[in-house]
Motif scaffolding. Structure first.
Motif, PDB file in Angstrom:
ATOM      1  N   THR A 198      48.207  44.130  50.307  1.00 47.71           N
ATOM      2  CA  THR A 198      47.367  42.958  50.532  1.00 47.71           C
ATOM      3  C   THR A 198      47.408  42.601  52.012  1.00 47.71           C
ATOM      4  OG1 THR A 198      49.238  41.500  50.048  1.00 47.71           O
ATOM      5  CG2 THR A 198      47.769  42.065  48.224  1.00 47.71           C
ATOM      6  N   TYR A 199      46.289  42.117  52.498  1.00 48.98           N
ATOM      7  CA  TYR A 199      46.173  41.757  53.905  1.00 48.98           C
ATOM      8  C   TYR A 199      45.573  40.369  54.010  1.00 48.98           C
ATOM      9  CZ  TYR A 199      46.778  46.779  54.506  1.00 48.98           C
ATOM     10  OH  TYR A 199      47.257  48.056  54.459  1.00 48.98           O
ATOM     11  N   ARG A 216      40.405  48.254  47.348  1.00 48.47           N
ATOM     12  CA  ARG A 216      39.456  47.569  46.476  1.00 48.47           C
ATOM     13  C   ARG A 216      39.811  46.090  46.364  1.00 48.47           C
ATOM     14  NH1 ARG A 216      39.936  51.113  41.210  1.00 48.47           N
ATOM     15  NH2 ARG A 216      42.055  51.285  42.059  1.00 48.47           N
ATOM     16  N   GLY A 217      38.813  45.254  46.578  1.00 45.40           N
ATOM     17  CA  GLY A 217      39.033  43.817  46.458  1.00 45.40           C
ATOM     18  C   GLY A 217      39.877  43.217  47.558  1.00 45.40           C
ATOM     19  N   ALA A 218      40.094  43.943  48.642  1.00 45.78           N
ATOM     20  CA  ALA A 218      40.944  43.440  49.731  1.00 45.78           C
ATOM     21  C   ALA A 218      40.228  42.368  50.548  1.00 45.78           C
ATOM     22  CB  ALA A 218      41.356  44.586  50.645  1.00 45.78           C
ATOM     23  N   ASN A 219      41.006  41.444  51.065  1.00 45.91           N
ATOM     24  CA  ASN A 219      40.481  40.433  51.975  1.00 45.91           C
ATOM     25  C   ASN A 219      40.668  40.944  53.404  1.00 45.91           C
ATOM     26  OD1 ASN A 219      39.704  38.233  53.446  1.00 45.91           O
ATOM     27  ND2 ASN A 219      41.322  36.876  52.716  1.00 45.91           N
ATOM     28  N   LEU A 220      39.594  41.501  53.962  1.00 51.28           N
ATOM     29  CA  LEU A 220      39.640  42.029  55.328  1.00 51.28           C
ATOM     30  C   LEU A 220      38.725  41.229  56.248  1.00 51.28           C
ATOM     31  CD1 LEU A 220      39.660  45.841  54.454  1.00 51.28           C
ATOM     32  CD2 LEU A 220      41.572  44.492  55.358  1.00 51.28           C
ATOM     33  N   ARG A 221      38.553  39.964  55.913  1.00 52.08           N
ATOM     34  CA  ARG A 221      37.714  39.091  56.748  1.00 52.08           C
ATOM     35  C   ARG A 221      38.310  39.000  58.147  1.00 52.08           C
ATOM     36  NH1 ARG A 221      34.308  35.498  53.905  1.00 52.08           N
ATOM     37  NH2 ARG A 221      34.473  33.959  55.560  1.00 52.08           N
ATOM     38  N   GLY A 222      37.525  39.369  59.138  1.00 55.86           N
ATOM     39  CA  GLY A 222      37.972  39.277  60.523  1.00 55.86           C
ATOM     40  C   GLY A 222      39.099  40.215  60.887  1.00 55.86           C
ATOM     41  N   ALA A 223      39.373  41.209  60.056  1.00 53.02           N
ATOM     42  CA  ALA A 223      40.476  42.132  60.346  1.00 53.02           C
ATOM     43  C   ALA A 223      40.169  42.986  61.568  1.00 53.02           C
ATOM     44  CB  ALA A 223      40.732  43.034  59.139  1.00 53.02           C
ATOM     45  N   TYR A 224      41.205  43.286  62.326  1.00 55.27           N
ATOM     46  CA  TYR A 224      41.080  44.161  63.499  1.00 55.27           C
ATOM     47  C   TYR A 224      41.376  45.590  63.056  1.00 55.27           C
ATOM     48  CZ  TYR A 224      41.080  39.819  66.132  1.00 55.27           C
ATOM     49  OH  TYR A 224      40.768  38.572  66.609  1.00 55.27           O
ATOM     50  N   LEU A 225      40.313  46.336  62.802  1.00 55.95           N
ATOM     51  CA  LEU A 225      40.437  47.707  62.317  1.00 55.95           C
ATOM     52  C   LEU A 225      40.036  48.702  63.396  1.00 55.95           C
ATOM     53  CD1 LEU A 225      39.002  46.903  58.819  1.00 55.95           C
ATOM     54  CD2 LEU A 225      41.207  48.025  59.179  1.00 55.95           C
ATOM     55  N   LEU A 240      34.396  42.312  53.991  1.00 58.41           N
ATOM     56  CA  LEU A 240      34.460  42.891  55.335  1.00 58.41           C
ATOM     57  C   LEU A 240      33.775  42.016  56.384  1.00 58.41           C
ATOM     58  CD1 LEU A 240      33.653  46.602  54.373  1.00 58.41           C
ATOM     59  CD2 LEU A 240      35.896  45.512  54.608  1.00 58.41           C
ATOM     60  N   ILE A 241      33.531  40.766  56.054  1.00 57.92           N
ATOM     61  CA  ILE A 241      32.824  39.912  56.996  1.00 57.92           C
ATOM     62  C   ILE A 241      33.617  39.781  58.304  1.00 57.92           C
ATOM     63  CG2 ILE A 241      33.834  37.702  56.270  1.00 57.92           C
ATOM     64  CD1 ILE A 241      30.993  36.512  56.448  1.00 57.92           C
ATOM     65  N   GLY A 242      32.965  40.075  59.408  1.00 54.92           N
ATOM     66  CA  GLY A 242      33.591  39.936  60.724  1.00 54.92           C
ATOM     67  C   GLY A 242      34.649  40.958  61.059  1.00 54.92           C
ATOM     68  N   ALA A 243      34.887  41.944  60.194  1.00 52.16           N
ATOM     69  CA  ALA A 243      35.905  42.959  60.493  1.00 52.16           C
ATOM     70  C   ALA A 243      35.460  43.809  61.674  1.00 52.16           C
ATOM     71  CB  ALA A 243      36.152  43.843  59.275  1.00 52.16           C
ATOM     72  N   ASP A 244      36.387  44.118  62.560  1.00 53.33           N
ATOM     73  CA  ASP A 244      36.084  44.889  63.767  1.00 53.33           C
ATOM     74  C   ASP A 244      36.336  46.369  63.489  1.00 53.33           C
ATOM     75  OD1 ASP A 244      35.852  46.017  66.291  1.00 53.33           O
ATOM     76  OD2 ASP A 244      36.846  44.335  67.294  1.00 53.33           O
ATOM     77  N   PHE A 245      35.257  47.125  63.330  1.00 53.92           N
ATOM     78  CA  PHE A 245      35.346  48.541  62.991  1.00 53.92           C
ATOM     79  C   PHE A 245      35.148  49.459  64.197  1.00 53.92           C
ATOM     80  CE2 PHE A 245      34.494  47.033  58.626  1.00 53.92           C
ATOM     81  CZ  PHE A 245      35.406  47.821  57.929  1.00 53.92           C
ATOM     82  N   ARG A 246      35.294  48.943  65.399  1.00 57.01           N
ATOM     83  CA  ARG A 246      35.062  49.792  66.566  1.00 57.01           C
ATOM     84  C   ARG A 246      35.945  51.040  66.533  1.00 57.01           C
ATOM     85  NH1 ARG A 246      35.919  45.865  71.465  1.00 57.01           N
ATOM     86  NH2 ARG A 246      37.237  44.829  69.884  1.00 57.01           N
ATOM     87  N   ASP A 247      35.287  52.197  66.516  1.00 57.53           N
ATOM     88  CA  ASP A 247      35.949  53.504  66.515  1.00 57.53           C
ATOM     89  C   ASP A 247      36.824  53.745  65.288  1.00 57.53           C
ATOM     90  OD1 ASP A 247      34.816  54.422  68.927  1.00 57.53           O
ATOM     91  OD2 ASP A 247      36.297  53.318  70.086  1.00 57.53           O
ATOM     92  N   ALA A 248      36.678  52.928  64.252  1.00 58.48           N
ATOM     93  CA  ALA A 248      37.384  53.198  62.998  1.00 58.48           C
ATOM     94  C   ALA A 248      36.797  54.455  62.371  1.00 58.48           C
ATOM     95  CB  ALA A 248      37.248  52.015  62.043  1.00 58.48           C
ATOM     96  N   ASP A 249      37.633  55.265  61.774  1.00 58.82           N
ATOM     97  CA  ASP A 249      37.186  56.524  61.165  1.00 58.82           C
ATOM     98  C   ASP A 249      36.908  56.295  59.689  1.00 58.82           C
ATOM     99  OD1 ASP A 249      36.712  59.102  60.340  1.00 58.82           O
ATOM    100  OD2 ASP A 249      38.370  59.973  61.482  1.00 58.82           O
ATOM    101  N   SER A 258      31.292  46.975  48.715  1.00 62.44           N
ATOM    102  CA  SER A 258      31.957  46.078  49.665  1.00 62.44           C
ATOM    103  C   SER A 258      30.981  44.946  49.975  1.00 62.44           C
ATOM    104  CB  SER A 258      32.341  46.819  50.945  1.00 62.44           C
ATOM    105  OG  SER A 258      31.179  47.317  51.600  1.00 62.44           O
ATOM    106  N   ILE A 259      31.482  43.815  50.421  1.00 62.13           N
ATOM    107  CA  ILE A 259      30.596  42.681  50.659  1.00 62.13           C
ATOM    108  C   ILE A 259      30.635  42.235  52.113  1.00 62.13           C
ATOM    109  CG2 ILE A 259      30.685  41.880  48.288  1.00 62.13           C
ATOM    110  CD1 ILE A 259      32.688  39.723  49.159  1.00 62.13           C
ATOM    111  N   PHE A 260      29.472  41.768  52.559  1.00 65.18           N
ATOM    112  CA  PHE A 260      29.276  41.182  53.888  1.00 65.18           C
ATOM    113  C   PHE A 260      29.486  42.195  55.020  1.00 65.18           C
ATOM    114  CE2 PHE A 260      30.803  37.254  51.466  1.00 65.18           C
ATOM    115  CZ  PHE A 260      29.516  36.958  51.025  1.00 65.18           C
ATOM    116  N   LEU A 261      29.255  43.454  54.737  1.00 64.94           N
ATOM    117  CA  LEU A 261      29.251  44.482  55.770  1.00 64.94           C
ATOM    118  C   LEU A 261      27.876  44.495  56.425  1.00 64.94           C
ATOM    119  CD1 LEU A 261      30.722  46.963  57.076  1.00 64.94           C
ATOM    120  CD2 LEU A 261      29.671  48.354  55.267  1.00 64.94           C
ATOM    121  N   THR A 262      27.819  44.657  57.738  1.00 66.66           N
ATOM    122  CA  THR A 262      26.549  44.649  58.454  1.00 66.66           C
ATOM    123  C   THR A 262      26.320  45.959  59.198  1.00 66.66           C
ATOM    124  OG1 THR A 262      27.476  43.725  60.503  1.00 66.66           O
ATOM    125  CG2 THR A 262      26.749  42.154  58.810  1.00 66.66           C
TER     126      THR A 262
END
Length: 292
Positions: A198-199, A216-225, A240-249, A258-262
Protein backbone atom coordinates in the motif's frame (compact mmCIF):
# COMPACT_ATOMS: atom_id res chain seq x y z
CA UNK A 1 2.69 22.05 -27.21
CA UNK A 2 1.77 18.92 -29.08
CA UNK A 3 3.11 17.18 -32.14
CA UNK A 4 0.17 18.44 -34.18
CA UNK A 5 0.55 22.16 -34.78
CA UNK A 6 -1.37 22.21 -38.05
CA UNK A 7 -4.07 24.82 -38.59
CA UNK A 8 -7.19 24.83 -40.73
CA UNK A 9 -9.46 27.64 -41.85
CA UNK A 10 -12.54 26.06 -40.29
CA UNK A 11 -13.84 27.41 -37.00
CA UNK A 12 -15.60 24.90 -34.73
CA UNK A 13 -18.88 25.63 -33.08
CA UNK A 14 -19.13 25.34 -29.32
CA UNK A 15 -20.54 21.81 -29.36
CA UNK A 16 -17.62 20.49 -31.39
CA UNK A 17 -14.98 21.59 -28.90
CA UNK A 18 -13.50 18.60 -27.12
CA UNK A 19 -11.36 17.92 -24.07
CA UNK A 20 -8.34 17.15 -26.23
CA UNK A 21 -6.03 19.75 -27.68
CA UNK A 22 -6.91 20.81 -31.24
CA UNK A 23 -3.97 22.87 -32.47
CA UNK A 24 -5.71 23.54 -35.77
CA UNK A 25 -8.20 25.78 -33.99
CA UNK A 26 -5.88 27.41 -31.46
CA UNK A 27 -3.65 30.44 -31.81
CA UNK A 28 -0.59 28.67 -30.47
CA UNK A 29 -1.44 29.68 -26.91
CA UNK A 30 0.68 27.05 -25.18
CA UNK A 31 3.61 28.16 -27.35
CA UNK A 32 3.27 31.75 -26.12
CA UNK A 33 1.47 31.98 -22.79
CA UNK A 34 3.50 29.40 -20.88
CA UNK A 35 7.10 29.78 -19.64
CA UNK A 36 9.74 27.07 -19.69
CA UNK A 37 13.36 26.71 -18.66
CA UNK A 38 16.25 25.07 -20.47
CA UNK A 39 16.30 21.48 -19.27
CA UNK A 40 15.96 17.90 -20.43
CA UNK A 41 12.50 18.89 -21.70
CA UNK A 42 13.31 22.20 -23.40
CA UNK A 43 16.36 23.31 -25.34
CA UNK A 44 16.03 26.99 -24.36
CA UNK A 45 14.56 29.37 -21.79
CA UNK A 46 11.29 31.13 -22.63
CA UNK A 47 9.33 33.68 -20.61
CA UNK A 48 5.56 33.65 -20.23
CA UNK A 49 3.90 35.71 -22.95
CA UNK A 50 6.90 35.39 -25.26
CA UNK A 51 6.32 33.39 -28.47
CA UNK A 52 8.47 30.31 -28.92
CA UNK A 53 10.99 30.96 -31.73
CA UNK A 54 9.65 27.86 -33.47
CA UNK A 55 6.11 29.27 -33.70
CA UNK A 56 5.42 30.45 -37.23
CA UNK A 57 3.19 33.32 -38.36
CA UNK A 58 0.35 30.89 -39.16
CA UNK A 59 0.59 29.39 -35.64
CA UNK A 60 2.16 26.18 -36.89
CA UNK A 61 5.21 24.78 -35.15
CA UNK A 62 8.19 24.91 -37.48
CA UNK A 63 9.77 21.77 -36.00
CA UNK A 64 6.75 19.71 -34.91
CA UNK A 65 8.03 16.65 -36.78
CA UNK A 66 11.32 16.68 -34.88
CA UNK A 67 10.52 18.21 -31.49
CA UNK A 68 12.12 15.42 -29.48
CA UNK A 69 15.22 15.32 -31.63
CA UNK A 70 15.61 19.12 -31.32
CA UNK A 71 15.39 19.12 -27.52
CA UNK A 72 11.71 20.03 -27.08
CA UNK A 73 10.40 16.83 -25.51
CA UNK A 74 8.21 18.87 -23.18
CA UNK A 75 6.14 20.03 -26.12
CA UNK A 76 5.24 16.46 -27.05
CA UNK A 77 4.13 15.71 -23.48
CA UNK A 78 1.86 18.70 -22.93
CA UNK A 79 -1.89 18.71 -23.62
CA UNK A 80 -4.27 21.57 -22.86
CA UNK A 81 -7.40 19.36 -22.58
CA UNK A 82 -9.01 21.51 -25.27
CA UNK A 83 -8.53 24.81 -23.42
CA UNK A 84 -6.55 26.30 -26.29
CA UNK A 85 -9.31 26.12 -28.87
CA UNK A 86 -11.93 27.10 -26.27
CA UNK A 87 -10.10 30.32 -25.41
CA UNK A 88 -9.23 31.04 -29.04
CA UNK A 89 -12.58 30.36 -30.65
CA UNK A 90 -15.15 30.90 -27.90
CA UNK A 91 -13.83 33.15 -25.11
CA UNK A 92 -12.18 35.53 -27.59
CA UNK A 93 -14.49 34.82 -30.51
CA UNK A 94 -11.81 33.84 -32.98
CA UNK A 95 -9.77 37.04 -32.52
CA UNK A 96 -6.09 36.08 -32.50
CA UNK A 97 -3.51 37.82 -30.35
CA UNK A 98 -1.48 39.01 -33.31
CA UNK A 99 -4.47 40.57 -35.05
CA UNK A 100 -5.80 42.03 -31.79
CA UNK A 101 -2.66 42.73 -29.74
CA UNK A 102 -4.68 44.64 -27.12
CA UNK A 103 -6.23 41.31 -26.09
CA UNK A 104 -2.98 39.35 -25.99
CA UNK A 105 -2.10 39.76 -22.31
CA UNK A 106 -5.61 38.88 -21.12
CA UNK A 107 -5.80 35.89 -23.47
CA UNK A 108 -2.50 34.55 -22.15
CA UNK A 109 -3.72 34.94 -18.55
CA UNK A 110 -7.09 33.30 -19.19
CA UNK A 111 -5.55 30.29 -20.94
CA UNK A 112 -3.96 28.54 -17.88
CA UNK A 113 -7.17 29.06 -15.88
CA UNK A 114 -9.24 27.54 -18.67
CA UNK A 115 -6.79 24.67 -18.84
CA UNK A 116 -7.42 23.89 -15.17
CA UNK A 117 -11.18 23.94 -15.73
CA UNK A 118 -10.91 21.64 -18.74
CA UNK A 119 -8.74 19.21 -16.81
CA UNK A 120 -11.45 19.06 -14.14
CA UNK A 121 -14.02 18.40 -16.87
CA UNK A 122 -11.89 15.46 -18.04
CA UNK A 123 -11.86 13.91 -14.57
CA UNK A 124 -15.56 14.55 -13.94
CA UNK A 125 -16.58 13.06 -17.27
CA UNK A 126 -14.53 9.97 -16.49
CA UNK A 127 -15.99 9.68 -12.99
CA UNK A 128 -19.49 9.65 -14.44
CA UNK A 129 -18.62 6.58 -16.54
CA UNK A 130 -17.56 4.53 -13.51
CA UNK A 131 -20.29 2.16 -12.25
CA UNK A 132 -18.68 1.95 -8.80
CA UNK A 133 -19.21 5.69 -8.38
CA UNK A 134 -22.94 5.50 -9.11
CA UNK A 135 -23.89 6.51 -5.52
CA UNK A 136 -22.49 10.00 -6.19
CA UNK A 137 -23.23 10.35 -9.92
CA UNK A 138 -25.79 13.04 -9.12
CA UNK A 139 -23.22 15.17 -7.31
CA UNK A 140 -20.67 14.55 -10.03
CA UNK A 141 -23.13 15.62 -12.73
CA UNK A 142 -23.90 18.81 -10.81
CA UNK A 143 -20.19 19.61 -10.51
CA UNK A 144 -19.72 18.90 -14.20
CA UNK A 145 -22.49 21.32 -15.12
CA UNK A 146 -21.08 24.02 -12.85
CA UNK A 147 -17.59 23.60 -14.29
CA UNK A 148 -18.92 23.78 -17.84
CA UNK A 149 -20.74 26.99 -16.89
CA UNK A 150 -17.49 28.51 -15.65
CA UNK A 151 -15.73 27.75 -18.94
CA UNK A 152 -18.43 29.77 -20.76
CA UNK A 153 -17.84 32.95 -18.76
CA UNK A 154 -16.37 36.01 -20.41
CA UNK A 155 -12.65 36.65 -20.01
CA UNK A 156 -13.04 39.19 -17.21
CA UNK A 157 -15.23 36.87 -15.16
CA UNK A 158 -12.81 33.98 -15.66
CA UNK A 159 -10.00 36.12 -14.27
CA UNK A 160 -12.07 36.77 -11.14
CA UNK A 161 -12.69 33.07 -10.43
CA UNK A 162 -11.43 31.50 -7.22
CA UNK A 163 -10.07 28.55 -9.16
CA UNK A 164 -8.39 27.03 -6.11
CA UNK A 165 -11.71 26.87 -4.24
CA UNK A 166 -13.47 25.28 -7.20
CA UNK A 167 -10.70 22.72 -7.62
CA UNK A 168 -10.98 21.83 -3.94
CA UNK A 169 -14.73 21.20 -4.26
CA UNK A 170 -14.28 19.00 -7.30
CA UNK A 171 -11.33 17.20 -5.76
CA UNK A 172 -13.48 16.18 -2.80
CA UNK A 173 -15.83 14.41 -5.22
CA UNK A 174 -12.93 12.83 -7.08
CA UNK A 175 -11.54 11.50 -3.79
CA UNK A 176 -14.89 9.94 -2.97
CA UNK A 177 -15.00 8.47 -6.47
CA UNK A 178 -11.52 7.03 -5.94
CA UNK A 179 -12.49 5.41 -2.67
CA UNK A 180 -15.52 3.73 -4.23
CA UNK A 181 -13.62 2.47 -7.29
CA UNK A 182 -10.56 1.26 -5.40
CA UNK A 183 -12.66 -0.51 -2.79
CA UNK A 184 -14.42 -2.42 -5.55
CA UNK A 185 -11.08 -3.28 -7.21
CA UNK A 186 -9.70 -4.64 -3.94
CA UNK A 187 -12.85 -6.65 -3.21
CA UNK A 188 -12.53 -8.33 -6.61
CA UNK A 189 -9.03 -9.64 -5.90
CA UNK A 190 -10.23 -12.84 -4.23
CA UNK A 191 -7.86 -12.97 -1.29
CA UNK A 192 -4.75 -11.60 -3.01
CA UNK A 193 -4.90 -8.26 -1.17
CA UNK A 194 -2.55 -9.57 1.53
CA UNK A 195 0.25 -9.68 -1.03
CA UNK A 196 -0.25 -6.08 -2.14
CA UNK A 197 1.83 -3.16 -0.99
CA UNK A 198 0.00 0.00 0.00
CA UNK A 199 1.16 3.50 -0.78
CA UNK A 200 -0.01 6.82 0.56
CA UNK A 201 -0.86 9.89 -1.46
CA UNK A 202 2.23 11.53 -2.94
CA UNK A 203 4.41 8.46 -2.33
CA UNK A 204 8.08 8.82 -3.27
CA UNK A 205 8.58 5.98 -5.76
CA UNK A 206 11.28 7.60 -7.86
CA UNK A 207 13.23 4.83 -9.56
CA UNK A 208 11.23 2.19 -7.66
CA UNK A 209 11.59 -1.42 -8.78
CA UNK A 210 7.97 -2.38 -9.29
CA UNK A 211 8.31 -4.85 -12.13
CA UNK A 212 5.29 -7.16 -12.10
CA UNK A 213 3.86 -5.48 -8.99
CA UNK A 214 0.23 -6.00 -8.04
CA UNK A 215 -1.00 -2.43 -7.77
CA UNK A 216 -4.69 -3.08 -8.30
CA UNK A 217 -6.76 -0.56 -6.39
CA UNK A 218 -3.65 1.31 -5.21
CA UNK A 219 -3.78 4.93 -4.15
CA UNK A 220 -1.08 6.52 -6.31
CA UNK A 221 -2.52 10.03 -6.32
CA UNK A 222 0.36 12.44 -6.85
CA UNK A 223 2.92 9.65 -6.55
CA UNK A 224 6.44 10.33 -7.80
CA UNK A 225 7.01 7.47 -10.22
CA UNK A 226 9.82 9.14 -12.15
CA UNK A 227 11.95 6.48 -13.89
CA UNK A 228 10.15 3.72 -11.94
CA UNK A 229 10.28 0.20 -13.37
CA UNK A 230 6.62 -0.73 -13.83
CA UNK A 231 7.14 -3.36 -16.51
CA UNK A 232 4.28 -5.85 -16.37
CA UNK A 233 2.72 -4.16 -13.33
CA UNK A 234 -1.02 -4.52 -12.77
CA UNK A 235 -2.52 -1.06 -12.26
CA UNK A 236 -6.17 -1.92 -12.80
CA UNK A 237 -8.39 0.12 -10.50
CA UNK A 238 -5.48 2.26 -9.30
CA UNK A 239 -6.00 6.00 -8.80
CA UNK A 240 -3.34 7.72 -10.90
CA UNK A 241 -4.47 11.33 -10.69
CA UNK A 242 -1.45 13.63 -10.72
CA UNK A 243 1.07 10.76 -10.66
CA UNK A 244 4.40 11.74 -12.21
CA UNK A 245 5.26 9.12 -14.83
CA UNK A 246 8.23 10.89 -16.39
CA UNK A 247 10.47 8.19 -17.90
CA UNK A 248 8.59 5.47 -16.00
CA UNK A 249 8.83 2.14 -17.84
CA UNK A 250 5.30 0.94 -18.56
CA UNK A 251 6.18 -1.79 -21.03
CA UNK A 252 3.73 -4.65 -20.59
CA UNK A 253 1.88 -2.86 -17.77
CA UNK A 254 -1.91 -3.16 -17.52
CA UNK A 255 -3.50 0.27 -17.11
CA UNK A 256 -7.00 -0.77 -18.17
CA UNK A 257 -9.47 0.18 -15.48
CA UNK A 258 -7.06 2.61 -13.83
CA UNK A 259 -8.72 5.93 -13.04
CA UNK A 260 -7.87 9.56 -13.72
CA UNK A 261 -4.95 8.77 -16.02
CA UNK A 262 -4.38 11.43 -18.69
CA UNK A 263 -2.68 11.59 -22.05
CA UNK A 264 0.10 13.92 -20.83
CA UNK A 265 1.03 11.36 -18.16
CA UNK A 266 1.32 8.64 -20.78
CA UNK A 267 3.24 10.91 -23.12
CA UNK A 268 5.88 11.46 -20.45
CA UNK A 269 6.40 7.72 -19.86
CA UNK A 270 7.99 4.88 -21.79
CA UNK A 271 5.90 2.02 -23.15
CA UNK A 272 5.37 -0.29 -26.07
CA UNK A 273 2.79 -2.30 -27.99
CA UNK A 274 2.25 -4.61 -25.01
CA UNK A 275 1.21 -1.79 -22.65
CA UNK A 276 -2.54 -2.05 -22.07
CA UNK A 277 -4.31 1.31 -21.99
CA UNK A 278 -7.76 2.67 -21.13
CA UNK A 279 -9.91 3.07 -24.25
CA UNK A 280 -10.06 6.84 -23.84
CA UNK A 281 -6.30 7.24 -24.32
CA UNK A 282 -3.97 6.69 -27.27
CA UNK A 283 -0.58 5.05 -27.50
CA UNK A 284 2.09 7.79 -27.76
CA UNK A 285 3.82 7.95 -31.14
CA UNK A 286 7.29 7.85 -29.56
CA UNK A 287 6.67 4.55 -27.74
CA UNK A 288 8.47 1.45 -28.97
CA UNK A 289 6.44 -0.72 -31.33
CA UNK A 290 7.95 -3.91 -29.93
CA UNK A 291 6.73 -5.81 -26.91
CA UNK A 292 10.24 -6.43 -25.63
Amino acid sequence: MSDNHEKSSSTPNKSSLSLQGDCENCFGLCCVALPYAASADFAIDKDAGCPCPNLQSDYRCGIHDSLRQRGFRGCTVYDCFGAGQKVSQITFGGRDWRGAPESAKLMFEVFPIMRQLHELLWYLNEALTLPSASPIHGELAKALGETERLTDLDSGSIMELDIAAHRAKVNDLLLRTSELVRAEAIRSQKGSASRRKTYGRGADLIGAKLKGADLRGANLRGAYLIAADLRGADLRGADLIGADFRDADLRGADLTGSIFLTQPQLNSAKGDASTRLPKSLTRPAHWSSSGK
